[in-house]
Design a protein around this motif. Structure first.
Motif, PDB file in Angstrom:
ATOM      1  N   LYS A  63      26.744 -35.251  58.901  1.00 32.30           N
ATOM      2  CA  LYS A  63      27.225 -34.620  60.115  1.00 32.30           C
ATOM      3  C   LYS A  63      28.508 -35.299  60.591  1.00 32.30           C
ATOM      4  CE  LYS A  63      25.695 -33.196  64.721  1.00 32.30           C
ATOM      5  NZ  LYS A  63      24.581 -33.227  65.700  1.00 32.30           N
ATOM      6  N   GLY A  64      29.538 -34.504  60.807  1.00 31.67           N
ATOM      7  CA  GLY A  64      30.795 -35.034  61.309  1.00 31.67           C
ATOM      8  C   GLY A  64      31.617 -35.787  60.288  1.00 31.67           C
ATOM      9  N   GLN A  65      31.215 -35.764  59.029  1.00 27.87           N
ATOM     10  CA  GLN A  65      31.973 -36.460  57.991  1.00 27.87           C
ATOM     11  C   GLN A  65      31.870 -35.665  56.691  1.00 27.87           C
ATOM     12  OE1 GLN A  65      30.096 -40.104  56.503  1.00 27.87           O
ATOM     13  NE2 GLN A  65      28.287 -39.627  57.777  1.00 27.87           N
ATOM     14  N   PRO A  66      32.839 -35.790  55.817  1.00 29.83           N
ATOM     15  CA  PRO A  66      32.777 -35.047  54.548  1.00 29.83           C
ATOM     16  C   PRO A  66      31.731 -35.639  53.607  1.00 29.83           C
ATOM     17  CG  PRO A  66      34.699 -36.482  54.589  1.00 29.83           C
ATOM     18  CD  PRO A  66      34.091 -36.557  55.958  1.00 29.83           C
ATOM     19  N   ALA A  67      31.145 -34.787  52.789  1.00 25.61           N
ATOM     20  CA  ALA A  67      30.225 -35.267  51.754  1.00 25.61           C
ATOM     21  C   ALA A  67      31.017 -36.063  50.711  1.00 25.61           C
ATOM     22  CB  ALA A  67      29.520 -34.083  51.101  1.00 25.61           C
ATOM     23  N   PRO A  68      30.331 -36.897  49.914  1.00 22.44           N
ATOM     24  CA  PRO A  68      31.042 -37.713  48.914  1.00 22.44           C
ATOM     25  C   PRO A  68      31.952 -36.902  48.007  1.00 22.44           C
ATOM     26  CG  PRO A  68      28.741 -38.378  49.065  1.00 22.44           C
ATOM     27  CD  PRO A  68      28.888 -37.150  49.907  1.00 22.44           C
ATOM     28  N   ARG A  69      31.520 -35.718  47.611  1.00 20.02           N
ATOM     29  CA  ARG A  69      32.367 -34.839  46.811  1.00 20.02           C
ATOM     30  C   ARG A  69      31.903 -33.411  47.012  1.00 20.02           C
ATOM     31  NH1 ARG A  69      30.304 -34.036  41.270  1.00 20.02           N
ATOM     32  NH2 ARG A  69      28.287 -35.081  41.032  1.00 20.02           N
ATOM     33  N   PRO A  70      32.795 -32.462  46.878  1.00 20.96           N
ATOM     34  CA  PRO A  70      32.403 -31.066  47.144  1.00 20.96           C
ATOM     35  C   PRO A  70      31.366 -30.567  46.142  1.00 20.96           C
ATOM     36  CG  PRO A  70      34.585 -31.171  46.133  1.00 20.96           C
ATOM     37  CD  PRO A  70      34.198 -32.577  46.476  1.00 20.96           C
ATOM     38  N   VAL A  71      30.573 -29.598  46.584  1.00 21.78           N
ATOM     39  CA  VAL A  71      29.604 -28.982  45.671  1.00 21.78           C
ATOM     40  C   VAL A  71      30.345 -28.252  44.562  1.00 21.78           C
ATOM     41  CG1 VAL A  71      27.808 -27.222  45.479  1.00 21.78           C
ATOM     42  CG2 VAL A  71      27.814 -28.793  47.424  1.00 21.78           C
ATOM     43  N   LEU A  72      31.356 -27.482  44.928  1.00 21.67           N
ATOM     44  CA  LEU A  72      32.220 -26.786  43.972  1.00 21.67           C
ATOM     45  C   LEU A  72      33.640 -26.804  44.520  1.00 21.67           C
ATOM     46  CD1 LEU A  72      30.138 -23.576  43.065  1.00 21.67           C
ATOM     47  CD2 LEU A  72      30.527 -25.553  41.586  1.00 21.67           C
ATOM     48  N   GLU A  73      34.609 -26.764  43.641  1.00 17.68           N
ATOM     49  CA  GLU A  73      35.981 -26.587  44.069  1.00 17.68           C
ATOM     50  C   GLU A  73      36.162 -25.150  44.580  1.00 17.68           C
ATOM     51  OE1 GLU A  73      38.019 -28.989  44.294  1.00 17.68           O
ATOM     52  OE2 GLU A  73      36.869 -30.499  43.167  1.00 17.68           O
ATOM     53  N   ASP A  74      37.208 -24.934  45.391  1.00 20.26           N
ATOM     54  CA  ASP A  74      37.400 -23.618  46.002  1.00 20.26           C
ATOM     55  C   ASP A  74      37.485 -22.507  44.957  1.00 20.26           C
ATOM     56  OD1 ASP A  74      37.369 -24.768  48.479  1.00 20.26           O
ATOM     57  OD2 ASP A  74      39.550 -24.837  48.709  1.00 20.26           O
ATOM     58  N   ALA A  75      38.230 -22.731  43.885  1.00 18.09           N
ATOM     59  CA  ALA A  75      38.380 -21.697  42.856  1.00 18.09           C
ATOM     60  C   ALA A  75      37.037 -21.413  42.175  1.00 18.09           C
ATOM     61  CB  ALA A  75      39.418 -22.127  41.822  1.00 18.09           C
ATOM     62  N   GLN A  76      36.226 -22.445  41.976  1.00 16.67           N
ATOM     63  CA  GLN A  76      34.908 -22.251  41.362  1.00 16.67           C
ATOM     64  C   GLN A  76      34.004 -21.440  42.284  1.00 16.67           C
ATOM     65  OE1 GLN A  76      34.060 -26.437  40.811  1.00 16.67           O
ATOM     66  NE2 GLN A  76      34.371 -26.280  38.584  1.00 16.67           N
ATOM     67  N   TRP A  77      34.055 -21.731  43.578  1.00 17.62           N
ATOM     68  CA  TRP A  77      33.218 -21.016  44.536  1.00 17.62           C
ATOM     69  C   TRP A  77      33.606 -19.535  44.608  1.00 17.62           C
ATOM     70  CZ3 TRP A  77      28.948 -20.126  46.539  1.00 17.62           C
ATOM     71  CH2 TRP A  77      28.760 -19.535  47.794  1.00 17.62           C
ATOM     72  N   VAL A  78      34.901 -19.248  44.604  1.00 23.17           N
ATOM     73  CA  VAL A  78      35.351 -17.857  44.608  1.00 23.17           C
ATOM     74  C   VAL A  78      34.868 -17.142  43.342  1.00 23.17           C
ATOM     75  CG1 VAL A  78      37.379 -16.361  44.501  1.00 23.17           C
ATOM     76  CG2 VAL A  78      37.358 -18.303  46.072  1.00 23.17           C
ATOM     77  N   ALA A  79      34.950 -17.814  42.197  1.00 25.92           N
ATOM     78  CA  ALA A  79      34.492 -17.209  40.941  1.00 25.92           C
ATOM     79  C   ALA A  79      32.994 -16.949  40.976  1.00 25.92           C
ATOM     80  CB  ALA A  79      34.850 -18.115  39.773  1.00 25.92           C
ATOM     81  N   LEU A  80      32.235 -17.866  41.579  1.00 20.28           N
ATOM     82  CA  LEU A  80      30.790 -17.686  41.657  1.00 20.28           C
ATOM     83  C   LEU A  80      30.443 -16.527  42.587  1.00 20.28           C
ATOM     84  CD1 LEU A  80      27.986 -18.563  40.876  1.00 20.28           C
ATOM     85  CD2 LEU A  80      28.078 -20.335  42.648  1.00 20.28           C
ATOM     86  N   GLN A  81      31.164 -16.396  43.692  1.00 23.35           N
ATOM     87  CA  GLN A  81      30.899 -15.291  44.611  1.00 23.35           C
ATOM     88  C   GLN A  81      31.181 -13.924  43.969  1.00 23.35           C
ATOM     89  OE1 GLN A  81      33.213 -16.781  48.121  1.00 23.35           O
ATOM     90  NE2 GLN A  81      31.289 -16.365  49.189  1.00 23.35           N
ATOM     91  N   ASP A  82      32.077 -13.904  42.996  1.00 29.50           N
ATOM     92  CA  ASP A  82      32.435 -12.640  42.327  1.00 29.50           C
ATOM     93  C   ASP A  82      31.618 -12.371  41.064  1.00 29.50           C
ATOM     94  OD1 ASP A  82      34.341 -12.106  44.223  1.00 29.50           O
ATOM     95  OD2 ASP A  82      36.003 -12.972  43.080  1.00 29.50           O
ATOM     96  N   ILE A  83      30.650 -13.232  40.749  1.00 31.59           N
ATOM     97  CA  ILE A  83      29.958 -13.133  39.458  1.00 31.59           C
ATOM     98  C   ILE A  83      29.177 -11.832  39.333  1.00 31.59           C
ATOM     99  CG2 ILE A  83      27.837 -14.310  40.133  1.00 31.59           C
ATOM    100  CD1 ILE A  83      27.892 -15.733  37.415  1.00 31.59           C
ATOM    101  N   CYS A  84      28.725 -11.268  40.450  1.00 29.39           N
ATOM    102  CA  CYS A  84      27.948 -10.023  40.408  1.00 29.39           C
ATOM    103  C   CYS A  84      28.778  -8.797  40.757  1.00 29.39           C
ATOM    104  CB  CYS A  84      26.753 -10.113  41.374  1.00 29.39           C
ATOM    105  SG  CYS A  84      25.457 -11.268  40.864  1.00 29.39           S
ATOM    106  N   SER A  85      30.090  -8.943  40.753  1.00 29.20           N
ATOM    107  CA  SER A  85      30.950  -7.825  41.180  1.00 29.20           C
ATOM    108  C   SER A  85      30.807  -6.614  40.279  1.00 29.20           C
ATOM    109  CB  SER A  85      32.399  -8.268  41.236  1.00 29.20           C
ATOM    110  OG  SER A  85      32.830  -8.735  39.958  1.00 29.20           O
ATOM    111  N   ALA A  86      30.423  -6.833  39.010  1.00 31.37           N
ATOM    112  CA  ALA A  86      30.287  -5.713  38.068  1.00 31.37           C
ATOM    113  C   ALA A  86      28.954  -4.991  38.232  1.00 31.37           C
ATOM    114  CB  ALA A  86      30.460  -6.206  36.639  1.00 31.37           C
ATOM    115  N   HIS A  87      28.033  -5.564  39.014  1.00 27.51           N
ATOM    116  CA  HIS A  87      26.706  -4.949  39.158  1.00 27.51           C
ATOM    117  C   HIS A  87      26.697  -3.927  40.284  1.00 27.51           C
ATOM    118  CE1 HIS A  87      24.100  -7.537  36.514  1.00 27.51           C
ATOM    119  NE2 HIS A  87      25.223  -8.225  36.519  1.00 27.51           N
TER     120      HIS A  87
END
Length: 339
Positions: free
Chosen positions: A315-339
Motif C-alpha cells: 500500500k502506497g509503494q510500488p511492488a518489487p517488480r511489475p506483474v507484466l510489462e505494459d505491452a505484455q498486459w495489452v497483448a494479454l487483454q487482446d488474446i480473446c479478440s478473435a473469439h
C-alpha cells in the motif's frame, strides 16, 4: 518411502506382460510402502500397482524371478535385479513371520482382528487411498489428468484463447508467479481462476478483459493457489471423486471418464472457498503483488474486502517488480479478440 527401512527409494528394470496373449514389455519397477509400482520405461506412466503381500513367486529359487499379482492366471512380471528380488522376498518373509499362529485365544484374536479391520476399512482406508494415490502419481500422469479436465472445460467454455503475443504474455505471467507452469484463458462460463493437476491453471476472460491492471488476474491465481486449505489439485480431485477412483488410479493408472467430466462441471460452477485475509495477504507479499486491485475486482465498493485493501503489503509503494510489462498486459487483454 518403501516397505523396508533400509531403502528410501528402490527401483529396478523388469519385463511385464499384462495378460497371456500380450507382448512382453520393458518396465521400471518402484518398491513402495505397500505396493510394487509398474511403470512404462519411456513415459514413466504407471501401468499397474501390485499389492506386495498378494504377490506370488511362480518359480521359487530360479532366476530370473517370475511373479504374479495373485493366484489367478494373467499378468506376469520377470525380474533379474538381485536387490529388488531380495527386497520383495524380505517383505514376504516379514509378512509370514507376523502371521498369527493358532492357539487357545484364536477365537478372541480373530474377533478382535475383524473389528480392527472393519475400523480400518471404515475410517482409515478411504482417506489413506486418496492420500497415497495423490502422493505417488507421476508428473506425466498429473499433466495427463489436467489436460483431460481442460478438454471437459472447453465443452462448457469454448476453446482456450490464443495469440502469438498473448501466449508470450501468459508464459511471462506463469514465470512471474511461483508454482505455475501453464496458464490458459477460457473465453466463457468461468469466473476467476482454477488450478488443475500437472501445474495447469485456467483463468476466465473476466480476469483480463475488464480490469485495467494485471494485478487482478495475478490475484485470482494467487487466491486459487492458497484455496481449499492448501490441498494440491490432484488430491482435491481424488477427494471429491472418492476412494474407488483413487484405487482405480493406483491399479490401472486411469480415472473414470464420467468422473472427470462431472468434476470439471462442479469445478467451474463451484470455485474453491476463498482463503482468509491473513493467508491471502501473506501470499500476496510472498509473490510481490499488491492485493488492492484484486480486492476491488471482488467488490467494487471495497466494503466486504476492506482488510485486503487496508493491509495491502504494498500500500502506497510500488511492488518489487511489475506483474507484466505494459505491452505484455495489452497483448494479454487482446488474446480473446478473435473469439
Amino acid at each position: 518411502m518403501t516397505a523396508l527401512s533400509e531403502y528410501e527409494r528402490l527401483e529396478a528394470e523388469g519385463i511385464w506382460r499384462p495378460d497371456p496373449e500380450a507382448q512382453r514389455q520393458e518396465v521400471i519397477l518402484s518398491l513402495g510402502d505397500a505396493t510394487l509400482v509398474i511403470a512404462d520405461d519411456r513415459s514413466a506412466t504407471a501401468l499397474a500397482h501390485w499389492s506386495l503381500p498378494a504377490m506370488i513367486r511362480l518359480n521359487p529359487g530360479a532366476r530370473p524371478a517370475i511373479y504374479a499379482p495373485s493366484a489367478e492366471p494373467g499378468e506376469e512380471l520377470e525380474i533379474s535385479d538381485e536387490t529388488m528380488i531380495a527386497a520383495i522376498e524380505k517383505v514376504h518373509a516379514m509378512i509370514e513371520a507376523r502371521r498369527p499362529h493358532p492357539g487357545r485365544l484364536r477365537g478372541v484374536l480373530i474377533a478382535s482382528g475383524v473389528v480392527l479391520l472393519g475400523a480400518v476399512v471404515l475410517f482409515w482406508l478411504p482417506g489413506a487411498l486418496v492420500d497415497h494415490a495423490a502422493r505417488i502419481a507421476p508428473q506425466a500422469k498429473r499433466v495427463e489428468i489436467g489436460r483431460k479436465l481442460l478438454t471437459e472445460f472447453t465443452k462448457m467454455t469454448g476453446q482456450p484463447c490464443h495469440s502469438g503475443a498473448g501466449d508470450k504474455a501468459l508464459a511471462a505471467l506463469a514465470e512471474r508467479l511461483p508454482g505455475q507452469q501453464v496458464i490458459e484463458v477460457l473465453p466463457e462460463a468461468l469466473d476467476g481462476a482454477r488450478l488443475l493437476p500437472g501445474g495447469l491453471a485456467v483463468v476466465g476472460r473476466n480476469t483480463i478483459a475488464g480490469p485495467d491492471t494485471p494485478e487482478v488476474v495475478a490475484g485470482f491465481l494467487i487466491a486459487a493457489q492458497r484455496g481449499a486449505a492448501g490441498e494440491r489439485p490432484l488430491h482435491r480431485m481424488l477427494d471429491w471423486l472418492g476412494p474407488a477412483a483413487a484405487l482405480r488410479l493406483l491399479t490401472t493408472g486411469d480415472l473414470p471418464e464420467k468422473g472427470i467430466a462431472e468434476y470439471a462441471q462442479q469445478l467451474i460452477q463451484h470455485p474453491p472457498e476463498r482463503p482468509s485475509n491473513d493467508t491471502l495477504l501473506h501470499a500476496f507479499r510472498d509473490a510481490g503483488v499488491s492485493s488492492t486491485p484484486y480486492a476491488y475486482a471482488l467488490d467494487p465498493t471495497g466494503e466486504s474486502v476492506l482488510g485486503l485493501i487496508e493491509a495491502d503489503p504494498f500500500k502506497g509503494q510500488p511492488a518489487p517488480r511489475p506483474v507484466l510489462e505494459d505491452a505484455q498486459w495489452v497483448a494479454l487483454q487482446d488474446i480473446c479478440s478473435a473469439h
